[in-house]
Design a protein around this motif. Sequence first.
Motif, mmCIF file in Angstrom:
data_model
loop_
_atom_site.group_PDB
_atom_site.id
_atom_site.type_symbol
_atom_site.label_atom_id
_atom_site.label_comp_id
_atom_site.label_asym_id
_atom_site.label_seq_id
_atom_site.Cartn_x
_atom_site.Cartn_y
_atom_site.Cartn_z
ATOM 1 N N GLU A 107 -114.895 26.209 43.563
ATOM 2 C CA GLU A 107 -115.537 24.958 43.374
ATOM 3 C C GLU A 107 -115.281 24.560 45.193
ATOM 4 O OE1 GLU A 107 -114.550 22.183 39.971
ATOM 5 O OE2 GLU A 107 -115.342 23.626 38.568
ATOM 6 N N LEU A 108 -113.842 24.934 45.487
ATOM 7 C CA LEU A 108 -113.705 23.816 46.666
ATOM 8 C C LEU A 108 -114.561 25.241 47.939
ATOM 9 C CD1 LEU A 108 -110.065 23.458 46.783
ATOM 10 C CD2 LEU A 108 -111.470 21.491 47.221
ATOM 11 N N MET A 109 -114.551 26.409 47.938
ATOM 12 C CA MET A 109 -115.227 27.194 48.271
ATOM 13 C C MET A 109 -116.539 27.237 48.121
ATOM 14 S SD MET A 109 -114.849 29.638 50.551
ATOM 15 C CE MET A 109 -112.978 30.358 50.423
ATOM 16 N N ALA A 110 -117.342 27.028 47.359
ATOM 17 C CA ALA A 110 -118.622 26.180 47.006
ATOM 18 C C ALA A 110 -119.062 25.238 47.969
ATOM 19 C CB ALA A 110 -119.331 25.981 45.338
ATOM 20 N N ALA A 111 -117.876 24.230 47.759
ATOM 21 C CA ALA A 111 -118.197 22.927 48.242
ATOM 22 C C ALA A 111 -117.856 22.427 49.974
ATOM 23 C CB ALA A 111 -117.547 21.671 47.639
ATOM 24 N N GLY A 112 -117.101 22.951 50.261
ATOM 25 C CA GLY A 112 -117.003 23.497 51.588
ATOM 26 C C GLY A 112 -116.714 24.754 52.530
ATOM 27 N N GLY A 113 -116.959 26.071 51.759
ATOM 28 C CA GLY A 113 -117.344 27.295 52.550
ATOM 29 C C GLY A 113 -114.992 27.369 52.938
ATOM 30 N N PRO A 114 -115.343 28.345 54.192
ATOM 31 C CA PRO A 114 -113.955 28.807 53.821
ATOM 32 C C PRO A 114 -112.832 27.740 54.401
ATOM 33 C CG PRO A 114 -115.216 30.477 54.447
ATOM 34 C CD PRO A 114 -116.416 29.400 54.051
ATOM 35 N N LYS A 115 -113.485 26.512 55.456
ATOM 36 C CA LYS A 115 -112.884 25.875 56.465
ATOM 37 C C LYS A 115 -112.518 24.732 55.260
ATOM 38 C CE LYS A 115 -113.610 23.259 60.263
ATOM 39 N NZ LYS A 115 -113.325 21.844 59.595
ATOM 40 N N GLY A 116 -113.072 24.516 55.017
ATOM 41 C CA GLY A 116 -113.355 23.387 53.519
ATOM 42 C C GLY A 116 -111.940 23.493 52.626
ATOM 43 N N TYR A 117 -112.008 25.000 52.779
ATOM 44 C CA TYR A 117 -111.239 25.657 50.928
ATOM 45 C C TYR A 117 -110.027 25.346 51.692
ATOM 46 C CZ TYR A 117 -109.089 28.734 48.807
ATOM 47 O OH TYR A 117 -107.504 29.647 47.595
ATOM 48 N N ILE A 118 -109.790 26.018 52.883
ATOM 49 C CA ILE A 118 -108.059 26.013 52.876
ATOM 50 C C ILE A 118 -107.698 24.604 53.912
ATOM 51 C CG2 ILE A 118 -107.342 26.845 55.906
ATOM 52 C CD1 ILE A 118 -109.523 28.781 56.002
ATOM 53 N N GLU A 119 -108.815 23.821 54.595
ATOM 54 C CA GLU A 119 -108.033 22.130 54.681
ATOM 55 C C GLU A 119 -107.836 21.771 53.984
ATOM 56 O OE1 GLU A 119 -111.707 20.402 56.820
ATOM 57 O OE2 GLU A 119 -110.903 21.838 58.519
ATOM 58 N N ALA A 120 -108.499 21.702 52.193
ATOM 59 C CA ALA A 120 -108.292 21.087 51.110
ATOM 60 C C ALA A 120 -106.655 21.700 50.236
ATOM 61 C CB ALA A 120 -109.341 20.841 50.169
ATOM 62 N N GLU A 121 -107.563 22.890 50.054
ATOM 63 C CA GLU A 121 -106.156 23.760 49.343
ATOM 64 C C GLU A 121 -104.577 24.360 50.008
ATOM 65 O OE1 GLU A 121 -104.699 23.019 46.436
ATOM 66 O OE2 GLU A 121 -105.722 24.301 44.854
ATOM 67 N N LEU A 122 -105.057 25.156 50.904
ATOM 68 C CA LEU A 122 -103.915 26.065 51.813
ATOM 69 C C LEU A 122 -102.992 24.967 53.076
ATOM 70 C CD1 LEU A 122 -105.939 29.185 52.054
ATOM 71 C CD2 LEU A 122 -104.655 28.118 50.546
ATOM 72 N N GLU A 123 -103.514 24.771 53.502
ATOM 73 C CA GLU A 123 -102.711 23.976 55.310
ATOM 74 C C GLU A 123 -102.319 22.505 54.816
ATOM 75 O OE1 GLU A 123 -106.108 23.523 57.928
ATOM 76 O OE2 GLU A 123 -106.062 25.293 58.930
ATOM 77 N N PRO A 124 -102.365 21.724 53.770
ATOM 78 C CA PRO A 124 -101.988 20.383 53.876
ATOM 79 C C PRO A 124 -100.789 21.339 52.796
ATOM 80 C CG PRO A 124 -104.076 19.765 53.132
ATOM 81 C CD PRO A 124 -103.888 21.175 53.116
ATOM 82 N N GLY A 125 -100.771 21.312 52.005
ATOM 83 C CA GLY A 125 -99.346 22.126 51.236
ATOM 84 C C GLY A 125 -98.770 23.065 51.962
ATOM 85 N N LEU A 126 -98.900 24.147 52.604
ATOM 86 C CA LEU A 126 -97.979 25.148 53.094
ATOM 87 C C LEU A 126 -97.100 24.159 54.297
ATOM 88 C CD1 LEU A 126 -100.624 28.495 53.827
ATOM 89 C CD2 LEU A 126 -98.625 27.752 52.266
ATOM 90 N N ARG A 127 -97.797 23.314 54.832
ATOM 91 C CA ARG A 127 -97.336 22.329 55.688
ATOM 92 C C ARG A 127 -96.147 22.250 55.213
ATOM 93 N NH1 ARG A 127 -102.572 20.649 57.739
ATOM 94 N NH2 ARG A 127 -102.369 18.700 56.684
ATOM 95 N N HIS A 128 -96.203 21.648 54.394
ATOM 96 C CA HIS A 128 -95.266 20.444 53.111
ATOM 97 C C HIS A 128 -93.849 22.412 53.145
ATOM 98 C CE1 HIS A 128 -96.259 16.704 52.943
ATOM 99 N NE2 HIS A 128 -97.256 17.134 53.062
ATOM 100 N N MET A 129 -94.420 23.056 52.328
ATOM 101 C CA MET A 129 -93.559 24.717 52.805
ATOM 102 C C MET A 129 -92.535 25.151 53.654
ATOM 103 S SD MET A 129 -94.015 25.017 49.288
ATOM 104 C CE MET A 129 -93.874 26.968 48.976
ATOM 105 N N HIS A 130 -93.579 25.172 55.063
ATOM 106 C CA HIS A 130 -93.172 25.434 56.283
ATOM 107 C C HIS A 130 -92.337 23.821 56.732
ATOM 108 C CE1 HIS A 130 -96.590 27.742 57.231
ATOM 109 N NE2 HIS A 130 -95.908 28.396 55.890
ATOM 110 N N ALA A 131 -92.211 23.347 56.791
ATOM 111 C CA ALA A 131 -91.374 21.604 57.163
ATOM 112 C C ALA A 131 -90.257 22.051 56.386
ATOM 113 C CB ALA A 131 -91.652 20.842 57.055
ATOM 114 N N ALA A 132 -89.940 22.724 55.381
ATOM 115 C CA ALA A 132 -88.838 22.255 54.291
ATOM 116 C C ALA A 132 -88.154 23.341 54.235
ATOM 117 C CB ALA A 132 -89.178 22.725 52.390
ATOM 118 N N GLY A 133 -88.866 24.812 54.836
ATOM 119 C CA GLY A 133 -87.727 26.176 55.008
ATOM 120 C C GLY A 133 -88.643 27.109 53.927
ATOM 121 N N PHE A 134 -90.156 27.437 53.989
ATOM 122 C CA PHE A 134 -90.161 28.510 52.813
ATOM 123 C C PHE A 134 -91.373 28.516 53.750
ATOM 124 C CE2 PHE A 134 -88.442 25.201 50.359
ATOM 125 C CZ PHE A 134 -87.149 26.224 49.936
ATOM 126 N N LYS A 135 -91.645 30.146 54.213
ATOM 127 C CA LYS A 135 -92.445 31.052 54.732
ATOM 128 C C LYS A 135 -93.002 31.715 53.623
ATOM 129 C CE LYS A 135 -91.124 30.153 59.042
ATOM 130 N NZ LYS A 135 -91.228 31.178 60.559
#
Length: 275
Positions: A107-135
């Motif tokens: 649904e995220l992909m259908a609504a916002g395409g790859p860019k919208g999907y990445i910005e909503a579901e991937l990038e925010p969480g990964l920033r927190h994961m990386h900040a906590a020391g996890f990759k």
Amino acid sequence: MKYIKIASPGSNAFLWLLTAVVGSAFWGCGSPLGKPGAGGIAISFDDHFIKEWYELRPLFQKYNAKATFFITCPDSLQAEEVAMLKQLEKEGHEIGFHGTVHAKSTELMAAGGPKGYIEAELEPGLRHMHAAGFKPVSYAHPGGNHNERVDSVLLAQGFTTLRDVAISRRKFKGFQLYAWPARWMNAIYYAFDGAQKVDALMIDYDEVTEEEIAEAIKEAKENGTALMVFGHEPLYSAPQNGKYGFNVSFLAAVLREAHAQQLKFYTMSELPKVK
């Protein structure tokens, strides 16, 4: 999510026949052949039950087992939880990613395409994961929801293992549509062929029996494959008030049988690396 989709049957006989035909086409019969001597099991856990998972450490240590923990909503990680995850990682477990908001990826992909999907579901969480020391390099699809477009974006973002959901039992309006033996579900066995998209059998409460999982473990041992299973919250009694998860005694039985069969314990990201 992998399960056999069946329309409302007109009779029990028709239901049984349709289940058998569709099931055999979808799952096959028996696990694939893997790599001699590599037989093992890959256990993973989803969501954000970090303290509850951490309390399982004595059980993991008893059987020298390791697992993969897929974290969702990492923006809410507390310092204590980060410390627990780092200790688990230090002890050989893997910390994976389960999405920022645990949304339906298609649904995220259908609504916002790859860019919208990445910005909503991937990038925010990964920033927190990386900040906590996890990759994290392994990803578990929230709710088992995905398609080829979603997968291609995840692989392009650097994830090396994408884990889907497989279910051996399904009900319709309280009626058991099917109960498929785990040992016949070839999709839940990793054949060490370098595949990056995999399926794991859900072992939450009342999904699979100890006898069935023992047979599945034996199948992995004999064929040199890795049985992939996963659960959610550790429970010590039948789930109530909408809870979902696996019985800790069942997990203990899985670890005990895997240890008795001398199976290797793999994390999810290790599977594609085995040559």
